[in-house]
Scaffold this motif. Structure first.
Motif, short mmCIF file in Angstrom:
data_model
loop_
_atom_site.label_atom_id
_atom_site.label_comp_id
_atom_site.label_asym_id
_atom_site.label_seq_id
_atom_site.Cartn_x
_atom_site.Cartn_y
_atom_site.Cartn_z
N THR A 1 1.51 -5.13 -1.01
CA THR A 1 1.90 -4.30 -2.15
C THR A 1 2.88 -3.20 -1.72
OG1 THR A 1 -0.23 -4.71 -3.22
CG2 THR A 1 1.03 -2.83 -4.00
N ARG A 2 2.57 -2.55 -0.60
CA ARG A 2 3.46 -1.50 -0.11
C ARG A 2 4.78 -2.06 0.42
NH1 ARG A 2 1.36 3.77 0.23
NH2 ARG A 2 3.52 4.24 0.78
N SER B 1 7.16 -2.16 -2.45
CA SER B 1 7.67 -0.88 -2.94
C SER B 1 8.40 -0.08 -1.86
CB SER B 1 6.52 -0.04 -3.51
OG SER B 1 5.52 0.20 -2.53
N ASP B 2 7.91 -0.12 -0.61
CA ASP B 2 8.45 0.73 0.45
C ASP B 2 9.33 -0.02 1.45
OD1 ASP B 2 6.87 2.54 -0.80
OD2 ASP B 2 5.42 2.78 0.83
N THR C 1 -2.49 -3.02 -8.92
CA THR C 1 -2.95 -3.01 -7.53
C THR C 1 -4.44 -2.68 -7.42
OG1 THR C 1 -0.75 -2.30 -6.84
CG2 THR C 1 -2.52 -2.02 -5.26
N GLN D 1 1.87 1.10 -10.82
CA GLN D 1 1.52 -0.09 -10.06
C GLN D 1 0.03 -0.18 -9.78
OE1 GLN D 1 2.36 -0.35 -5.92
NE2 GLN D 1 2.57 1.86 -5.62
N TRP D 2 -0.67 0.97 -9.81
CA TRP D 2 -2.10 0.96 -9.50
C TRP D 2 -2.93 0.29 -10.58
CZ3 TRP D 2 -4.01 1.56 -4.90
CH2 TRP D 2 -3.27 2.25 -3.95
N TYR E 1 -3.07 -4.66 0.29
CA TYR E 1 -2.33 -3.43 0.05
C TYR E 1 -1.05 -3.38 0.88
CZ TYR E 1 -1.50 1.52 -0.92
OH TYR E 1 -0.95 2.72 -1.32
N GLY E 2 -1.10 -4.00 2.07
CA GLY E 2 0.10 -4.05 2.90
C GLY E 2 1.23 -4.78 2.21
N VAL F 1 4.07 2.84 6.93
CA VAL F 1 2.80 2.59 6.24
C VAL F 1 2.56 1.09 6.11
CG1 VAL F 1 1.56 2.85 4.06
CG2 VAL F 1 2.89 4.77 4.96
N THR F 2 3.60 0.34 5.78
CA THR F 2 3.46 -1.11 5.64
C THR F 2 3.03 -1.74 6.96
OG1 THR F 2 5.21 -1.13 3.97
CG2 THR F 2 4.64 -3.24 4.99
#
Length: 505
Positions: free
Chosen positions: A223-224, A227-228, A57, A53-54, A220-221, A234-235
């Motif tokens: 993106t996470r 996935s999460d 991302t 994903q990076w 990034y939030g 973390v999100t």
């Protein structure tokens, strides 16, 4: 107004537009061209599923996080210089990515592409804003630019599919080099930035740090979240950090003498309406690209090249909507009477796609939906791109342009995360409630039916998002048509700026 106050338009501005358009196409198509090549690159370089994903991302974070900084650099140092440096840097980063021998090299090249893209994209749009001030010429120029901005992602799917299937995934990087060389050569030879349009103030370092960290946390939030999950610690932490950083940024910008983002740029109700509605439209469009690509390849069995060409009607619709509808009417009718109907027409196209099924035909369902989507988005994007920089002080043109790109970039991140999450949740719920049908349908047919239900549910949300974009336009965008004559504007420092257009009422 004195004769000496007028700045004569550069006779080579139309040649300059061609090279600006080439550069913009390169940046926009790069947001999707690598997606199709990613499976091949992952296998070739041994990238893990967790890290793949990076590749996407890393580009998105650097590009989205540095856009405001890049826009202000263009205002301070000169748009032509920023444009040229951005092109050269983007070409170098692309060469590095194409020659990548390991995961770190590829990921680093993508981050560099994003960073130089963040310098290049706002410089390109702001060059148009200061070079084309006469209303009819501006309409034509932004019609071309709007068509590229809207359809470039689909062009990336076509080109990415062709290069991956018939050459090698590395050519999805190498293909940027000739684009950049041609555009940089043209910029050096024909682009002449109008005198007196730079911002001579110093750079707002606290603003740069806060805006960059805030936008990176926000992108990034999302993106996470994909996935999460939305409730992951973390999100949530990233979203909280983004709110705190961006709120602090707004406070700092209201206090400092030379802000990175002058609040006057976003406080204007018309520009604010454009930024919000564009961001929402991109949420819907990026979700569509994602689901339609999955549907055509995984469900209908299209190859990457066939999938790319399947998007051609949408590109054609965008070009027609932008250059033949938007550009022709922009100087005659208010922007809201183009943008709102455009978003609603696109919503009708989305509505057709909510009826997708495993056995739906391309001609009967996907084709008419794409034509309506393209016409609607092209008609809406064109006046929106122009209105976002129309009437802004020339020395702020770069940062106003960066806000357009920022709304698109953040919208894209939200669209992929939000709509993908909705699709996954809907698919899971459907599979659970229809588990008894698995044996009757067969394993593959049941999996396909589950996926299609998820896509259709998410596209329903996209319909609502486009309707919301139209409502925002009707509510906030209240200016007249963009057919006024240029006038001069005095800056806050008392110095007279070059002529800028005003709206006719």
């Amino acid at each position: 107004m004195s004769e000496t106050a007028q700045v004569q338009p550069d006779p080579r501005r139309w040649k300059a537009l061609a090279f600006i358009a080439i550069a913009q196409l390169m940046v926009v198509l790069d947001s999707t061209i690598v997606n199709i090549a990613l499976p091949s690159a992952q296998a070739d370089l041994g990238i893990s599923d967790g890290n793949r994903q990076w590749v996407i991302t890393g580009y998105a974070l650097a590009f989205g996080g540095l856009l405001l900084f890049g826009g202000r650099i263009a205002d301070l140092w000169g748009r032509k210089r920023a444009f040229t440096i951005g092109l050269i840097g983007f070409a170098g980063a692309s060469a590095l990515g194409g020659a990548a021998v390991n995961e770190a090299m590829l990921l680093g090249s993508r981050a560099l592409q994003g960073a130089f893209g963040a310098l290049l994209a706002p410089a390109a749009l702001s060059l148009l804003a200061v070079m084309f001030t006469e209303s009819r010429e501006r309409a034509k120029a932004f019609g071309i630019y709007g068509a590229i901005a809207g359809g470039g992602g689909a062009v990336g799917l076509i080109l990415g599919g062709f290069l991956t299937e018939y050459l090698d995934w590395r050519w999805t990087f190498f293909v940027n080099i000739p684009f950049a060389v041609v555009a940089a050569t043209g910029a050096f030879l024909v682009i002449r930035e109008p005198a007196g349009t730079r911002n001579g103030n110093s750079l707002d370092i606290p603003g740069v740090v806060l805006a960059t960290l805030g936008l990176v946390s926000l992108v990034y939030g999302f993106t996470r979240a994909e996935s999460d999950g939305w409730t992951a610690s973390v999100t949530i932490g990233l979203f909280v950090a983004a709110v705190v950083l961006l709120a602090t940024f707004a406070l700092v910008e209201s206090k400092v003498r030379s802000p990175l983002l002058p609040l006057r740029v976003v406080a204007d109700r018309n520009r604010g309406g454009v930024y919000m509605s564009l961001g929402l439209a991109i949420i819907a469009m990026f979700g569509l690209f994602l689901f339609l690509t999955y549907y055509l390849q995984a469900i209908k069995g299209y190859s990457p090249v066939q999938t790319g060409f399947a998007f051609l009607p949408m590109i054609a619709g965008m070009v027609i909507g932008s250059t033949q509808i938007g550009a022709r009417l922009m100087t005659r009718v208010p922007p809201r009477l183009l943008m709102a109907p455009g978003f609603l027409l696109a919503a009708v196209g989305m509505l057709i796609l909510t009826q997708m099924a495993i056995d739906s035909s391309y001609v009967g369902l996907v084709l008419p939906a794409q034509i309506l989507l393209g016409l609607g988005m092209g008609t809406a994007f064109m006046p929106a791109m122009s209105l976002a920089t129309y009437g802004v002080q020339p020395r702020d043109a770069g940062v106003a342009s960066a806000m357009v790109n920022t709304s698109q970039q953040v919208g894209g991140a939200i669209g992929i995360a939000l709509l993908n999450t909705i699709a996954a949740s809907a698919a899971t719920a459907w599979a659970t409630s229809h588990a008894a049908e698995a044996g009757t349908l067969g394993k593959i047919a049941f999996a396909n039916q589950t996926a299609v239900h998820g896509y259709a549910t998410a596209i329903w949300w996209a319909v609502g998002i486009l309707i919301l974009a139209a409502v925002i336009v009707i509510t906030l965008v209240n200016t007249g048509h963009q057919g006024g004559d240029p006038i001069t504007s005095s800056g806050e420092d008392g110095q007279e700026d070059v002529p800028i257009p005003v709206f006719a009422h």
